[in-house]
Write an enzyme that holds these catalytic residues in place. Structure first.
Site, mmCIF file in Angstrom:
data_model
loop_
_atom_site.group_PDB
_atom_site.id
_atom_site.type_symbol
_atom_site.label_atom_id
_atom_site.label_comp_id
_atom_site.label_asym_id
_atom_site.label_seq_id
_atom_site.Cartn_x
_atom_site.Cartn_y
_atom_site.Cartn_z
ATOM 1 N N CYS A 122 0.826 -1.217 0.000
ATOM 2 C CA CYS A 122 0.000 0.000 0.000
ATOM 3 C C CYS A 122 0.857 1.262 0.000
ATOM 4 C CB CYS A 122 -0.930 0.002 1.208
ATOM 5 S SG CYS A 122 -2.142 -1.335 1.180
ATOM 6 N N THR A 123 1.993 1.218 0.671
ATOM 7 C CA THR A 123 2.881 2.383 0.687
ATOM 8 C C THR A 123 3.340 2.721 -0.730
ATOM 9 O OG1 THR A 123 3.633 1.834 2.922
ATOM 10 C CG2 THR A 123 5.038 3.299 1.637
#
Length: 219
Positions: free
Chosen positions: A45-46
């Site tokens: 997700c980062t």
């Protein structure tokens, strides 16, 4: 029940990293992408949030706003922004929703009603279904929904491609074939007669009685 294409996107009022918003009002008269994440400070997700930050200008060109959502609190999102910039080199300027009571995740069918009302103590695995992308139109209807596994990063070039197709087909009576990209030929919809197609598009190729191709109209 899960949301389907052409369903009205549920409206809500909630806190984000850019202050409180009412979702439908925030969308305004353009398009919006709501993309969700199971938890802050997770590796895949980062990278995704960083890519979206770097592509924000492309979405703006298409009159499309970006908004992220995670079930963690807004204060966690603000700390996460630093990691996202470190990884991608891109600052996050779009809002990120803090859904710590799981309201929006449930509203959009990403978590069942039985999952409680707090993000505290939940692991990414608990929130594995909160990996969805929704494209919402100016009419507040859902135009696209995609859900990805936690281990597969999303392809946001594909989201751009789909928005290009959606906006083109909303303005003209055409559809786009498999693997279509900007500038490729398009399909004339069955609702358009051959006579009307000649007048509107200047000509077309009949591949099959039900499949007619023409040059992409100027959008």
């Amino acid at each position: 029940m899960s949301l389907r294409i052409n369903d009205t996107a549920p409206d809500f009022t909630i806190e984000t990293t850019e202050g409180q918003i009412r979702f439908h009002e925030w969308i305004g008269d353009g398009f919006a992408i709501l993309f969700s994440h199971p938890k802050d400070f997770t590796p895949v997700c980062t990278t995704e949030l960083g890519v979206m930050a770097g592509m924000q200008d492309e979405f703006t060109k298409r009159n499309t706003k970006i908004i992220g959502i995670s079930v963690d609190p807004v204060e966690d999102h603000k700390r996460w922004k630093s990691d996202i910039e470190t990884v991608s080199g891109n600052k996050v300027f779009y809002p990120m929703i803090g859904d710590s009571e799981l309201k929006v995740a449930k509203m959009y069918g990403m978590l069942p009603a039985s999952e409680g009302d707090s993000s505290q103590g939940r692991t990414p695995a608990d929130n594995a279904t909160v990996r969805s992308v929704f494209v919402i139109g100016p009419d507040k209807k859902i135009k696209l929904s995609l859900t990805y596994p936690m281990t597969t990063g999303r392809n946001f070039d594909e989201i751009l491609r789909v928005i290009d197709s959606i906006q083109l087909t909303l303005n003209h009576q055409v559809a786009t074939p498999a693997n279509w990209n900007q500038g490729d030929d398009v399909i004339i919809t069955p609702a358009v007669s051959n006579e009307e197609a000649k007048e509107r598009f200047g000509g077309f190729e009949t591949v099959l009685p039900y499949l007619r191709k023409t040059k992409q109209p100027i959008n």
